[in-house]
Write a protein that holds these residues in place. Structure first.
Motif, mmCIF file in Angstrom:
data_model
loop_
_atom_site.group_PDB
_atom_site.id
_atom_site.type_symbol
_atom_site.label_atom_id
_atom_site.label_comp_id
_atom_site.label_asym_id
_atom_site.label_seq_id
_atom_site.Cartn_x
_atom_site.Cartn_y
_atom_site.Cartn_z
ATOM 1 N N GLY A 32 0.813 -1.216 0.000
ATOM 2 C CA GLY A 32 0.000 0.000 0.000
ATOM 3 C C GLY A 32 0.844 1.262 0.000
ATOM 4 N N GLN A 33 0.207 2.338 0.415
ATOM 5 C CA GLN A 33 0.780 3.669 0.229
ATOM 6 C C GLN A 33 2.045 3.909 1.068
ATOM 7 O OE1 GLN A 33 -1.815 6.802 1.485
ATOM 8 N NE2 GLN A 33 -0.551 8.370 0.577
ATOM 9 N N PHE A 34 1.917 3.739 2.382
ATOM 10 C CA PHE A 34 3.066 4.066 3.239
ATOM 11 C C PHE A 34 4.240 3.135 2.965
ATOM 12 C CE2 PHE A 34 5.456 4.248 7.246
ATOM 13 C CZ PHE A 34 5.684 5.611 7.295
ATOM 14 N N ALA A 35 3.927 1.871 2.748
ATOM 15 C CA ALA A 35 4.994 0.908 2.450
ATOM 16 C C ALA A 35 5.751 1.330 1.200
ATOM 17 C CB ALA A 35 4.386 -0.482 2.264
ATOM 18 N N ASP A 56 -0.348 -9.319 -1.538
ATOM 19 C CA ASP A 56 -1.350 -8.251 -1.391
ATOM 20 C C ASP A 56 -2.641 -8.704 -2.065
ATOM 21 O OD1 ASP A 56 -1.036 -4.882 -0.795
ATOM 22 O OD2 ASP A 56 -2.890 -5.684 -1.665
ATOM 23 N N LEU A 61 -1.811 -3.247 -7.205
ATOM 24 C CA LEU A 61 -0.744 -2.775 -6.319
ATOM 25 C C LEU A 61 0.368 -3.811 -6.210
ATOM 26 C CD1 LEU A 61 -2.703 -1.142 -3.341
ATOM 27 C CD2 LEU A 61 -1.253 0.008 -5.037
ATOM 28 N N MET A 94 0.163 -2.351 6.965
ATOM 29 C CA MET A 94 -1.230 -2.009 6.619
ATOM 30 C C MET A 94 -1.867 -1.309 7.795
ATOM 31 S SD MET A 94 -2.792 -5.843 6.808
ATOM 32 C CE MET A 94 -1.650 -6.404 5.574
ATOM 33 N N LYS A 95 -3.104 -0.847 7.622
ATOM 34 C CA LYS A 95 -3.826 -0.212 8.717
ATOM 35 C C LYS A 95 -3.971 -1.223 9.855
ATOM 36 C CE LYS A 95 -4.977 3.349 5.953
ATOM 37 N NZ LYS A 95 -4.166 3.035 4.768
ATOM 38 N N GLU A 116 4.025 -1.531 11.221
ATOM 39 C CA GLU A 116 3.945 -0.097 11.463
ATOM 40 C C GLU A 116 3.212 0.155 12.784
ATOM 41 O OE1 GLU A 116 4.823 2.771 11.079
ATOM 42 O OE2 GLU A 116 6.284 2.361 9.529
ATOM 43 N N LYS A 117 3.299 1.378 13.235
ATOM 44 C CA LYS A 117 2.500 1.766 14.399
ATOM 45 C C LYS A 117 1.100 2.126 13.918
ATOM 46 C CE LYS A 117 2.097 6.007 13.128
ATOM 47 N NZ LYS A 117 0.777 6.568 12.867
ATOM 48 N N GLY A 143 7.187 0.441 13.932
ATOM 49 C CA GLY A 143 7.712 1.661 13.309
ATOM 50 C C GLY A 143 7.541 2.933 14.116
ATOM 51 N N ASN A 145 9.350 5.519 14.832
ATOM 52 C CA ASN A 145 10.628 5.863 14.222
ATOM 53 C C ASN A 145 11.376 7.027 14.857
ATOM 54 O OD1 ASN A 145 8.751 7.712 13.326
ATOM 55 N ND2 ASN A 145 8.663 6.890 11.255
ATOM 56 N N HIS A 192 4.020 8.836 18.999
ATOM 57 C CA HIS A 192 5.269 9.224 18.353
ATOM 58 C C HIS A 192 6.116 10.132 19.234
ATOM 59 C CE1 HIS A 192 5.756 7.383 14.554
ATOM 60 N NE2 HIS A 192 4.704 7.906 13.980
HETATM 61 N N1 LIG Z 1 5.692 5.623 11.306
HETATM 62 C C1 LIG Z 1 5.124 6.660 10.704
HETATM 63 O O1 LIG Z 1 5.597 7.798 10.828
HETATM 64 C C2 LIG Z 1 3.882 6.449 9.855
HETATM 65 C C3 LIG Z 1 3.397 7.494 9.058
HETATM 66 C C4 LIG Z 1 2.268 7.253 8.263
HETATM 67 C C5 LIG Z 1 1.661 5.996 8.269
HETATM 68 N N2 LIG Z 1 2.167 5.007 9.075
HETATM 69 C C6 LIG Z 1 1.510 3.707 9.184
HETATM 70 O O2 LIG Z 1 1.452 2.995 7.948
HETATM 71 C C7 LIG Z 1 0.323 2.108 8.012
HETATM 72 C C8 LIG Z 1 -0.484 2.211 6.735
HETATM 73 O O3 LIG Z 1 0.231 1.558 5.720
HETATM 74 P P1 LIG Z 1 -0.182 1.727 4.206
HETATM 75 O O4 LIG Z 1 -0.363 3.169 3.913
HETATM 76 O O5 LIG Z 1 0.820 0.977 3.420
HETATM 77 O O6 LIG Z 1 -1.630 1.013 4.228
HETATM 78 P P2 LIG Z 1 -2.597 0.811 2.978
HETATM 79 O O7 LIG Z 1 -3.977 0.619 3.509
HETATM 80 O O8 LIG Z 1 -2.352 1.832 1.908
HETATM 81 O O9 LIG Z 1 -2.088 -0.579 2.383
HETATM 82 C C9 LIG Z 1 -2.364 -1.791 2.992
HETATM 83 C C10 LIG Z 1 -2.238 -2.877 1.920
HETATM 84 O O10 LIG Z 1 -2.392 -4.137 2.579
HETATM 85 C C11 LIG Z 1 -3.182 -4.957 1.745
HETATM 86 N N3 LIG Z 1 -3.840 -5.980 2.566
HETATM 87 C C12 LIG Z 1 -4.777 -5.788 3.527
HETATM 88 N N4 LIG Z 1 -5.139 -6.987 4.059
HETATM 89 C C13 LIG Z 1 -4.381 -7.929 3.439
HETATM 90 C C14 LIG Z 1 -4.301 -9.352 3.532
HETATM 91 N N5 LIG Z 1 -5.057 -10.040 4.387
HETATM 92 N N6 LIG Z 1 -3.431 -10.002 2.731
HETATM 93 C C15 LIG Z 1 -2.646 -9.317 1.852
HETATM 94 N N7 LIG Z 1 -2.709 -7.974 1.703
HETATM 95 C C16 LIG Z 1 -3.556 -7.290 2.489
HETATM 96 C C17 LIG Z 1 -4.176 -4.034 1.061
HETATM 97 O O11 LIG Z 1 -4.668 -4.591 -0.147
HETATM 98 C C18 LIG Z 1 -3.319 -2.789 0.843
HETATM 99 O O12 LIG Z 1 -2.717 -2.754 -0.429
HETATM 100 C C19 LIG Z 1 -0.511 2.515 9.207
HETATM 101 O O13 LIG Z 1 -0.304 1.591 10.240
HETATM 102 C C20 LIG Z 1 0.069 3.883 9.598
HETATM 103 O O14 LIG Z 1 0.013 4.135 10.995
HETATM 104 C C21 LIG Z 1 3.280 5.216 9.842
#
Ligand SMILES: NC(=O)c1ccc[n+]([C@@H]2O[C@H](COP(=O)([O-])OP(=O)(O)OC[C@H]3O[C@@H](n4cnc5c(N)ncnc54)[C@H](O)[C@@H]3O)[C@@H](O)[C@H]2O)c1
Length: 291
Positions: A32-35, A56, A61, A94-95, A116-117, A143, A145, A192
């Motif tokens: 996903g996005q953050f990854a 995923d 994606l 992921m969330k 992640e957190k 995370g 960080n 954080h």
């Molecule tokens: N440390 C930081 O400073 C910071 C900053 C922003 C975000 N984050 C964290 O990043 C995380 C969000 O990550 P993201 O943006 O990558 O999330 P996202 O929702 O964009 O991506 C999650 C991905 O996981 C996949 N997925 C969900 N369930 C699944 C399963 N059972 N099997 C396979 N794939 C599955 C989804 O299809 C999706 O592509 C949150 O926990 C947020 O707190 C951390």
């Protein structure tokens, strides 16, 4: 302003090793996005890491990310990936809502885990995951960080050179309209600042705190959105924690007070270190310290 000697602050792990090392075989669950913004680019630059597979549920994606980083293993079902691939560690990014059963499966497969957190939706869920990680005997990391910020770590070391840390301050404010992930701001976001305070001063042994809900433009907050706390840590240091989510702008800052020295730190960019009798601060810049 005193310039900071760049190389002197560089951590040894930033130096390239001449001998070959065994690569850690890493898989991802989540493309996903953050990854994609942080974890895939960072790991793909590490000489001692091999990205072996991604799982995923979203096929677009999955293939876009796997193509971008040349990852051969591609799965919709993470269980199949865990069974078929030879993997040392798994990034589950992921969330927090779907996280618990997936992380439990990864732990029971005996893999090291990065998430992640926030790790869990509740403290109880987080404790269950921690117990499972302990039972599996693997390495885990979340995370949070800020404690790895080079300016914060260098500032802490400089304060400790003169004696123990007596007081710390951490504040993190935002103009935030909605709670992340339908959970308390404390668990999703304000952590954080709390986590680095523990890195600086130890575990809290007493806390006097207030958590309030203040009205916002869009209505009453579901979560507490204004926090303040006074703490004593097991090191003997005291601390102040402030987090306001109906504030004017994003602002993040730490103070580290020691014996005749104080560091004012804006992570990850800059720390200004003042020593007694010297009004000219030493400035440490994150971009100079980055490996
Ligand atoms: N440390 C930081 O400073 C910071 C900053 C922003 C975000 N984050 C964290 O990043 C995380 C969000 O990550 P993201 O943006 O990558 O999330 P996202 O929702 O964009 O991506 C999650 C991905 O996981 C996949 N997925 C969900 N369930 C699944 C399963 N059972 N099997 C396979 N794939 C599955 C989804 O299809 C999706 O592509 C949150 O926990 C947020 O707190 C951390």
């Amino acid at each position: 302003m005193t310039p900071w000697p760049t190389q002197a602050g560089r951590h040894h792990s930033g130096m390239r090793r001449r001998y070959s090392v065994k690569k850690t075989r890493v898989a991802f669950i989540g493309a996903g996005q953050f990854a994609n913004v942080f974890h895939y680019p960072t790991l793909s630059e590490m000489d001692d890491v091999e990205l072996v597979a991604i799982a995923d549920l979203n096929p677009e994606l999955l293939s876009r990310t796997a193509d971008a980083y040349g990852v051969p293993g591609r799965y919709a079902d993470y269980q199949e990936m865990l069974e078929k691939e030879t993997i040392d560690a798994v990034y589950v990014i992921m969330k927090p809502a779907p996280l618990e059963p997936i992380v439990l499966d990864v732990l029971s497969a005996g893999k090291h885990v990065f998430t992640e957190k926030p790790l869990g939706l509740t403290i109880e869920q987080t404790r269950r995951l921690a117990a499972a990680a302990h039972a599996a005997g693997v390495k885990t990391q979340v995370g949070t960080n800020r404690r790895f910020s080079r300016v914060l770590r260098t500032a802490k070391d400089l304060v400790l050179e003169r004696g123990p840390i007596s007081m710390v301050v951490g504040e993190f404010h935002k103009d935030m309209e909605s709670e992340q992930f339908d959970m308390e701001v404390m668990h999703s976001d304000a952590l954080h600042v709390l986590d680095p305070l523990r890195y600086l001063a130890g575990e809290p042994v007493s806390v006097h705190s207030h958590a309030d809900r203040w009205y916002r433009k869009t209505g009453w907050a579901h979560s507490h959105n204004v926090y303040s706390a006074f703490m004593r840590f097991d090191s003997g240091a005291t601390g102040v924690f402030l987090a306001n989510r109906q504030s004017g702008t994003r602002f993040e800052r730490f103070e580290i007070h020691g014996d005749g020295i104080v560091a004012y730190v804006h992570t990850p960019d800059i720390a200004r270190i003042f020593t007694a009798g010297n009004s000219d601060p030493l400035e440490i810049h994150g971009k100079d310290l980055a490996g």
